[in-house]
Scaffold this motif. Structure first.
Motif, short mmCIF file in Angstrom:
data_model
loop_
_atom_site.label_atom_id
_atom_site.label_comp_id
_atom_site.label_asym_id
_atom_site.label_seq_id
_atom_site.Cartn_x
_atom_site.Cartn_y
_atom_site.Cartn_z
N LEU A 1 10.00 19.00 -21.61
CA LEU A 1 10.18 17.65 -22.13
C LEU A 1 10.44 17.68 -23.63
N ALA A 2 9.78 18.60 -24.31
CA ALA A 2 9.93 18.72 -25.77
C ALA A 2 11.37 19.01 -26.17
N GLN A 3 12.10 19.70 -25.31
CA GLN A 3 13.48 20.03 -25.61
C GLN A 3 14.39 18.80 -25.54
N LEU B 1 6.25 4.41 -24.55
CA LEU B 1 5.63 5.66 -24.11
C LEU B 1 5.82 5.85 -22.61
N LEU B 2 5.68 4.79 -21.84
CA LEU B 2 5.88 4.90 -20.40
C LEU B 2 7.29 5.37 -20.09
N SER B 3 8.27 4.80 -20.76
CA SER B 3 9.66 5.19 -20.53
C SER B 3 9.89 6.66 -20.83
N ASP B 4 9.24 7.14 -21.89
CA ASP B 4 9.40 8.55 -22.28
C ASP B 4 8.65 9.50 -21.35
N SER B 5 7.71 8.99 -20.58
CA SER B 5 6.81 9.84 -19.78
C SER B 5 7.20 9.93 -18.31
N ILE B 6 8.15 9.11 -17.87
CA ILE B 6 8.58 9.09 -16.47
C ILE B 6 9.62 10.19 -16.24
N PRO B 7 9.49 10.97 -15.17
CA PRO B 7 8.44 10.93 -14.14
C PRO B 7 7.15 11.61 -14.61
N PHE B 8 6.01 11.16 -14.08
CA PHE B 8 4.75 11.78 -14.41
C PHE B 8 4.68 13.19 -13.82
N SER B 9 4.04 14.07 -14.55
CA SER B 9 3.81 15.41 -14.04
C SER B 9 2.70 15.40 -13.00
N GLN B 10 2.86 16.17 -11.95
CA GLN B 10 1.81 16.30 -10.94
C GLN B 10 0.81 17.39 -11.30
N HIS B 11 1.05 18.06 -12.44
CA HIS B 11 0.12 19.09 -12.92
C HIS B 11 -0.86 18.54 -13.95
N ARG C 1 3.62 4.44 -10.18
CA ARG C 1 4.38 3.33 -9.58
C ARG C 1 3.85 1.98 -10.04
N THR C 2 2.52 1.89 -10.26
CA THR C 2 1.94 0.62 -10.69
C THR C 2 2.32 0.30 -12.12
N LEU C 3 2.28 1.29 -13.00
CA LEU C 3 2.70 1.09 -14.38
C LEU C 3 4.18 0.73 -14.45
N GLN C 4 5.00 1.38 -13.64
CA GLN C 4 6.43 1.09 -13.64
C GLN C 4 6.73 -0.33 -13.17
N ALA C 5 5.86 -0.89 -12.35
CA ALA C 5 6.08 -2.24 -11.82
C ALA C 5 5.77 -3.33 -12.84
N PRO D 1 0.83 -1.21 0.00
CA PRO D 1 0.00 0.00 0.00
C PRO D 1 0.86 1.25 0.00
N SER D 2 0.46 2.21 -0.81
CA SER D 2 1.28 3.41 -0.98
C SER D 2 1.12 4.40 0.15
N GLY D 3 0.04 4.28 0.92
CA GLY D 3 -0.19 5.23 2.01
C GLY D 3 -0.82 6.51 1.54
N ALA D 4 -1.95 6.39 0.89
CA ALA D 4 -2.75 7.55 0.46
C ALA D 4 -1.96 8.50 -0.44
N ALA D 5 -1.31 7.94 -1.45
CA ALA D 5 -0.62 8.77 -2.43
C ALA D 5 -1.63 9.36 -3.41
N HIS D 6 -1.21 10.33 -4.19
CA HIS D 6 -2.06 10.91 -5.21
C HIS D 6 -2.33 9.86 -6.29
N ILE D 7 -3.50 9.94 -6.94
CA ILE D 7 -3.87 8.95 -7.96
C ILE D 7 -2.82 8.88 -9.06
N VAL D 8 -2.22 10.03 -9.43
CA VAL D 8 -1.20 10.05 -10.47
C VAL D 8 0.03 9.27 -10.01
N THR D 9 0.44 9.49 -8.77
CA THR D 9 1.61 8.79 -8.22
C THR D 9 1.36 7.29 -8.15
#
Length: 322
Positions: free
Chosen positions: A256-258, A176-186, A78-82, A66-74
């Protein structure tokens, strides 16, 4: 290898129906990763029970601590990375997959190797599982015309205006996952993955309904109906922090585009969006004095290019308090 990343939080009410629908797939996944966000109900017990069922079907199954009430994005990050699969299906806890969701999506990806993210429509159901009159795309006003435009190269422009991707219907490639890590919190996880896929010309939408998407009072993210009070807040609430958030969102993609192979026109569009929101941030406190600047931005095409509903957004900028 096909993986499923399923995130949960106090989902016992609808979780069984979702898990059963994954068991009924005509093409089963090779792996399922459960990522719980600190549930306090019976969710973890259900996941433990179904872990056994899935493993009996030959599906490698893991439950993350259990992540301990992390944000849905977080939690999704972590689940996708696993996961270990080259093709990864995103899953919420309260929907019902149609039996051919995996097989249909995998077929599309195998025949379109350039696609990094694929998503589709969904049947809408209520908390009792009863079908609702509209589909997901009808509710989002994502017309066949707009879908065709998105698949013809306009996806990036459309996604700058609003999110059109519901993660519960999405499947991505590991690239795509590799290119997107870390996820933005915005950004929400699904819109973050979608905008990057579109920037890399790897976005694709199908018109088929892939799942039954459940609408209920406890949706973490979804299609909540806006009340009269919510509408008033939308138009008259303080704009403090709103433009900073929009600037942060565009700036993160621009940074990221840069580093990535984004098209030059996409980079220029992002810079225009940042400049537009910096201008909006400077609108005068007194509403009547805002009108000339709002009109100037409208004439320059910025409301058209960066708002799904330009007139509504102009009215909102005019009415909101400082």
């Amino acid at each position: 290898m096909i993986s499923v990343a399923l995130c949960t939080y106090n989902g016992e009410k609808f979780l069984t129906a979702q898990l059963e629908s994954i068991k009924r797939q005509t093409l089963l996944p090779d792996e399922i990763i459960f990522g719980d966000d600190g549930s306090t109900d019976n969710t973890l017990s259900l996941l433990t029970e179904y872990k056994v069922h899935f493993e009996e079907l030959g599906i490698k199954t893991s439950i993350l601590p259990p992540s301990g009430a992390a944000h849905i994005v977080t939690n999704f990050e972590r689940t996708l990375q696993a996961t270990q699969g080259g093709i990864i299906f995103l899953s919420d806890q309260d929907d019902v997959w149609h039996e051919d969701r995996i097989s249909q999506s995998v077929f599309m990806l195998e025949n379109n190797p350039e696609v990094l993210l694929l998503h589709g429509d969904a049947e809408l159901i209520d908390k009792h599982g009863h079908k609702l009159p509209q589909t997901l795309f009808e509710k989002l006003k994502y017309s066949h015309l707009l879908q065709n435009e998105a698949n013809s190269g306009a996806a990036f422009d459309l996604l700058l205006q609003r999110n059109l991707v519901t993660g519960a219907t999405a499947v991505i490639r590991r690239e795509l996952l590799s290119d997107s890590i870390p996820f933005s919190q915005h950004w929400l996880h699904d819109e973050w993955l979608a905008i990057i896929a579109a920037a890399k010309n790897g976005y694709f939408v199908v018109q088929d309904e892939l799942i039954s998407y459940r609408l209920h009072d406890d949706n973490s993210v979804g299609l909540q109906k806006r009340s009269i009070r919510g509408l008033l807040a939308f138009f008259f609430a303080s704009r403090r922090g709103r433009y900073e958030q929009l600037i942060d969102r565009m700036s993160e993609v621009e940074r990221l585009a840069q580093q990535e192979d984004f098209k030059s026109e996409h980079v220029e569009k992002l810079r225009r969006a940042i400049k537009f929101n910096i201008s909006r941030k400077s609108y005068p406190k007194q509403r009547l004095f805002r009108f000339p600047q709002i009109w100037k931005e409208a004439v320059n095409g910025n409301y058209r290019d960066f708002s799904a509903r330009p007139v509504v957004e102009m009215l909102r900028d005019f009415l909101q308090s400082a």
